[in-house]
Design an enzyme around this catalytic site. Structure first.
Site, short mmCIF file in Angstrom:
data_model
loop_
_atom_site.label_atom_id
_atom_site.label_comp_id
_atom_site.label_asym_id
_atom_site.label_seq_id
_atom_site.Cartn_x
_atom_site.Cartn_y
_atom_site.Cartn_z
N GLY A 1 0.73 -0.99 0.24
CA GLY A 1 -0.17 0.45 -0.01
C GLY A 1 0.98 1.21 0.03
O GLY A 1 2.29 0.67 0.05
N ARG B 1 3.80 6.30 1.92
CA ARG B 1 4.29 7.51 2.35
C ARG B 1 3.71 8.36 0.98
O ARG B 1 4.59 9.49 0.72
CB ARG B 1 6.16 7.43 2.15
CG ARG B 1 6.77 6.86 0.87
CD ARG B 1 8.16 7.30 0.99
NE ARG B 1 8.89 6.54 -0.17
CZ ARG B 1 9.81 7.23 -0.89
NH1 ARG B 1 10.38 8.21 0.00
NH2 ARG B 1 10.80 6.85 -2.27
N ASP C 1 8.64 5.76 8.13
CA ASP C 1 8.46 7.26 8.46
C ASP C 1 7.86 8.50 7.59
O ASP C 1 7.48 9.18 8.14
CB ASP C 1 9.55 8.32 9.01
CG ASP C 1 10.39 8.20 7.41
OD1 ASP C 1 10.42 8.20 6.71
OD2 ASP C 1 12.11 9.02 7.84
N ASP D 1 3.95 -3.81 -8.13
CA ASP D 1 3.96 -3.34 -7.36
C ASP D 1 3.87 -2.22 -8.63
O ASP D 1 3.58 -0.95 -8.18
CB ASP D 1 3.39 -3.07 -5.60
CG ASP D 1 5.40 -3.00 -5.69
OD1 ASP D 1 5.88 -4.02 -6.20
OD2 ASP D 1 5.34 -1.53 -5.23
N ASN D 2 4.44 -2.25 -9.09
CA ASN D 2 5.93 -1.20 -10.19
C ASN D 2 4.70 -1.29 -11.44
O ASN D 2 5.94 -0.70 -12.58
CB ASN D 2 7.02 -1.33 -10.09
CG ASN D 2 7.36 -0.13 -8.06
OD1 ASN D 2 6.58 0.19 -7.66
ND2 ASN D 2 8.71 -1.06 -7.64
N ASP E 1 7.99 5.12 -10.67
CA ASP E 1 9.21 3.72 -9.70
C ASP E 1 9.97 4.89 -10.18
O ASP E 1 11.07 3.54 -10.31
CB ASP E 1 8.72 3.75 -9.06
CG ASP E 1 9.53 3.28 -7.68
OD1 ASP E 1 10.86 4.00 -7.65
OD2 ASP E 1 9.44 1.95 -7.06
#
EC number: 2.7.7.-
Length: 488
Positions: free
Chosen positions: A91, A94, A126, A253-254, A263
């Site tokens: 998912g 960021r 993060d 996922d890319n 990406d």
């Protein structure tokens, strides 16, 4: 906080018509002191924005996630993916989709903030991004656009005024990414893994309506969807190979359903021609090496086909057969597109039996003599055979005679042949050492002039302009191979 709409925001939210399992609504995390360091004027205009308004403090706050434009509906998308062959539920860890900008011409584009803070999919990350990788994505995606390769694009880069920590402390940044959509092979894997045929069907129907409306009335529209995606990816990968682009992280996922490159983490352009070229520091086995890219695309598309099996046919065996039949067509379509592209790179109009061997012989020699991929075709285009190991070799001289003879055989003039070559052989690519030079100046010294000059040169790769020549020089030989990192 929302703002008024002088800048030209015109957001829609069709993605929220999907079941809520496909996304999580979440606001961006504010940053302390955002500063706009790059705005894409021409892209802004094409999207219906007023670039001068976008430079104002209120709009910079939007690019930083400190404010939301009128009609924004921020959400993180859920998807899964095979990462280097291993399946994971993933998912947007960021990034946030703030909405879909409807352009003056009626087109729909996702507007996504990348580096906008943690989401439920962050997996202990993060949620932030460093300035270097965001500028790198801006440079490479714009270069790809200029090379006429389908790609996501970058609207803006802002610094956050806050550090982000990777191996070291780095300046933080947020990139505004623009895409036809962010629907991936991994989005379909996510739907299939959850086991709801209804959700899978909803995703497929939404994707068809958004990207392939011409197949909505098709007797088996889900098979037609698979066919369309295969066609788009075959064309895309052929274009990558033809310019020497190495993506570096072709996880499922890319791989976009729209057929756009997405990406730009560990990507790079090949200097010396070598099928085994790998730049990514994490691709230790060479899974995504230059020569493997077509095979990996087929592998990724097979994962899409697997995900669609429950809706391809009510009989599972028949569905499996349909999936296998369609995937087997990828290599034929890719080879056809690549071969056609290589012929254009050599100025060959008609079809001759010797064309395949002419192409193969040249590439074999280029690999043997470690010839620069871009500059070899550039020299052939300009008909300036320079003093290099390849051009000085007896086998090349023999090949050159055969090639010239082949050009003379066709009806079209040599002048036309060289013109076609000029339109298909870029004289300039984003050379890795030049990109690093621009990033170093911007990130370390706050000097964006090197990047601006590079972007200007890259914006017209087929111009063969004298002022671009400094960017055509390959890197100096070094003992250390160039390495790229994913930036996460």
């Amino acid at each position: 906080m929302t703002k008024n709409n002088e800048a030209g925001w015109n957001l829609d939210h069709s993605y929220t018509t999907l079941p809520q399992s496909f996304y999580t609504e979440i606001p961006p995390t504010p940053v302390s002191s955002p500063e706009l360091v790059k705005l894409n004027h021409s892209l802004a205009i094409s999207l219906g924005f007023n670039p001068e308004e976008l430079k104002k403090e209120a709009e910079i706050a939007i690019f930083a996630g400190n404010a939301l434009p009128e009609g924004a509906h921020p959400l993180a998308q859920a998807y899964a993916g095979h990462q280097f062959g291993h399946f994971n539920m993933l998912g947007d860890g960021r990034a946030l989709l703030i909405g879909e900008q409807m352009t003056p011409s009626g087109k729909r584009f996702d507007i996504q903030l990348k580096g906008s803070g943690p989401t439920p999919y962050s997996r202990r990350g993060d949620g932030r991004a460093a300035l270097g990788p965001m500028l790198r994505e801006y440079i490479i995606s714009e270069a790809m656009y200029a090379l006429d390769i389908p790609t996501t694009r970058s609207l803006a880069v802002v610094t956050t005024g806050e550090p982000t920590y990777r191996e070291t402390k780095l300046p933080g940044a947020i990139l505004t990414r623009v895409a036809s959509s962010h629907i991936r092979v991994g989005t379909f894997q996510y739907a299939a893994a959850r086991g709801s045929i209804e959700d899978l069907q909803s995703l497929a129907d939404y994707t068809i309506k958004r990207h392939y409306p011409e197949i909505e009335a098709h007797e088996n529209r889900y098979t037609a969807l698979l066919q369309e995606v295969i066609k788009k990816q075959a064309s895309l990968i052929a274009k990558w190979q033809l310019v020497g682009f190495i993506h570096g992280v072709m996880n499922t996922d890319n791989i976009t359903i729209s057929g756009e490159t997405i990406d730009y983490g560990p990507c790079a352009f090949m200097d010396n021609y070598d099928q085994g070229t790998v730049f990514s520091s994490i691709d230790t086995q060479g899974r995504y090496a230059y020569g493997n890219q077509p095979y990996m695309a087929a592998w990724d598309l097979a994962r899409l086909a697997e995900s669609l099996i429950p809706i391809l046919h009510e009989d599972e065996e028949e569905a499996l057969k349909i999936a296998q039949d369609e995937i087997s067509k990828f290599s034929v379509q890719y080879e056809k597109q690549w071969f056609l592209g290589m012929k254009k790179k050599l100025g060959l109009f008609s079809n001759e039996e010797q064309d395949q061997s002419l192409i193969e012989q040249l590439l074999k020699m280029m690999e043997k003599f470690k010839a620069d991929y871009t500059n070899t075709f550039r020299s052939l285009t300009l008909n300036t055979i320079e003093n290099t190991a390849l051009f000085e070799s007896p086998e090349f001289k023999e090949w050159y005679k055969l090639w010239q003879s082949r050009l003379e055989k066709q009806e079209e003039s040599k002048e036309n042949a060289y013109e076609m070559m000029k339109n298909n052989n870029p004289s300039i690519i984003p050379r890795n050492h030049r990109v690093e030079e621009a990033l170093e100046a911007a990130v370390t010294n706050g000097d964006y002039s090197v990047m601006e000059k590079l972007l200007e040169a890259l914006s017209n790769p087929y111009a063969y302009a004298t002022e671009q020549e400094e960017y055509c020089v390959p890197p100096a030989p070094t003992n250390r191979p160039y390495r790229t990192f994913c930036g996460t």
